[in-house]
Design a protein around this motif. Structure first.
Motif, short mmCIF file in Angstrom:
data_model
loop_
_atom_site.label_atom_id
_atom_site.label_comp_id
_atom_site.label_asym_id
_atom_site.label_seq_id
_atom_site.Cartn_x
_atom_site.Cartn_y
_atom_site.Cartn_z
N PRO A 35 -50.19 -96.78 -131.17
CA PRO A 35 -51.34 -97.55 -130.68
C PRO A 35 -52.63 -97.17 -131.40
O PRO A 35 -52.78 -96.04 -131.88
N ARG A 36 -53.53 -98.13 -131.46
CA ARG A 36 -54.80 -97.91 -132.13
C ARG A 36 -55.68 -96.95 -131.33
O ARG A 36 -55.69 -96.98 -130.11
N ARG A 62 -51.32 -103.93 -133.43
CA ARG A 62 -51.79 -102.57 -133.73
C ARG A 62 -52.01 -102.32 -135.22
O ARG A 62 -52.53 -101.28 -135.59
N HIS A 110 -55.21 -94.33 -135.50
CA HIS A 110 -54.18 -94.41 -134.46
C HIS A 110 -54.20 -93.18 -133.57
O HIS A 110 -54.66 -92.11 -133.97
#
Length: 344
Positions: free
Chosen positions: A72-73, A149, A318
């Motif tokens: 995930p970012r 993402r 990330h």
């Protein structure tokens, strides 16, 4: 905001073969030490393709043979002042996303008891925001969520798909990078087609949800949820077009030996969802739940492989916290597993 150079309009360069990213030596300059080299840079991207287990009994070919996943970012940060003391510029969409992320972070702190002075309204709003965020994560399918993402289309560079080295094909023989790439392209094209339909339907509902949010006093965030869904569909569709429609080769596949814990996690999840269709993991009891140890092992494997192949400018975009990645993997495997089980 940085100045856009001509390289933004050029197609990303073709890569002959992805190689693990080695840590730079003291004598090797990095792009981190020369920030000006990042202006207009196409960012190489990593996505993991984990094969779903083969169903024990099925009358049809299941959809999407791979779980597509990437980390995930990290949350957006408010731009600081430049060298001349001027306020940093921020796009409207990015600012809206950052404000939403701040609301979610506040709601999470309230839930954990880290905001003891929060009033009743702020507590209610924080809880409502958390529920809305959960719905936003639930609505798009697992493939669109993974594509959401990766960097935006204008920054999206070469895509490296990492898959388990011991992955087997339909006949049980080891798969080749060409075989995986063909399947990934097929999955992406189907995803693009589905995203188009979903975006049209969501766009039609935007005025309706906006009116509901205006006239309802209690914050239910219908418009925000629908807007986020619409945005992920449009963004995912444009990214697929950039990946599969480039004249140059913008995608390549590479096997890695680090992903066995993720394969085990996915198989355990599918067995838990449908014991009738999927065998249990070797050494586990039938119907056994996914353990925290399995989740943390899978998170460590994903983070290790990501660090090995991604450049520093990508890893900083990330989340790399193993506890958060373990929770995210659990949710994503379950979501993708439900989609796969339903089609099996």
């Amino acid at each position: 905001m940085t100045t856009k150079l001509d390289s933004d309009t050029r197609a990303p360069p073709a890569y002959e073969s992805p190689q693990p990213h080695a840590s730079p030596s003291a004598s090797t300059p990095t792009t981190a030490s020369h920030p000006e080299t990042l202006v207009g840079m196409h960012l190489p991207t990593i996505i993991f393709a984990i094969p779903f287990p083969t169903p024990i009994r099925s009358h049809k070919q299941p959809n999407s043979p791979y779980l597509l996943y990437t980390l995930p970012r990290a949350p957006y940060e408010k731009p600081g002042q430049d060298a001349y003391g001027r306020k940093g510029k921020e796009g409207l969409v990015k600012k809206a996303e950052r404000k939403w992320q701040e609301e979610i972070a506040l709601g999470e702190r309230i839930r954990l008891g880290q905001e003891p002075d929060a009033g009743k309204w702020k507590r209610f709003k924080g809880k409502a925001t958390g529920i809305a965020d959960g719905v936003i994560h639930y609505l798009p399918n697992s493939r669109i969520e993974a594509l959401g993402r990766v960097p935006p289309k204008k920054k999206l560079g070469h895509l490296t798909v990492l898959y388990p080295a011991d992955a087997a094909g339909p006949e049980g023989a080891p798969v080749t990078p060409e075989f995986v790439q063909f399947n990934i392209n097929e999955v992406l094209k189907k995803t693009q087609k589905r995203a188009t339909y979903n975006a049209v339907g969501s766009a039609c509902l935007l005025p309706v949800t906006a009116l509901i949010d205006i006239f309802v006093v209690v914050p239910i965030f219908l418009f925000e949820m629908n807007l986020a869904y619409f945005s992920t569909q449009v963004s995912g569709r444009s990214k697929v077009a950039a990946i599969t429609g480039s004249k140059d080769s913008s995608i390549s596949c590479s096997p890695t030996h680090d992903l066995e814990p993720v394969t085990v996690l996915l198989q355990s999840t599918c067995h838990r969802l449908s014991p009738r269709h999927f065998a249990t993991v070797s050494g586990s009891h039938p119907g056994a739940p996914v353990t925290r140890e399995q989740l943390l092992n899978a998170a460590d494997a994903i983070i290790s492989a990501f660090r090995q192949y991604a450049i520093d400018e990508v890893t900083t975009r990330h989340i790399l916290d193993r506890e958060k990645i373990a929770d995210d993997l659990k949710r994503c495997c379950r979501k993708a597993g439900k989609e796969y089980v339903k089609s099996a």
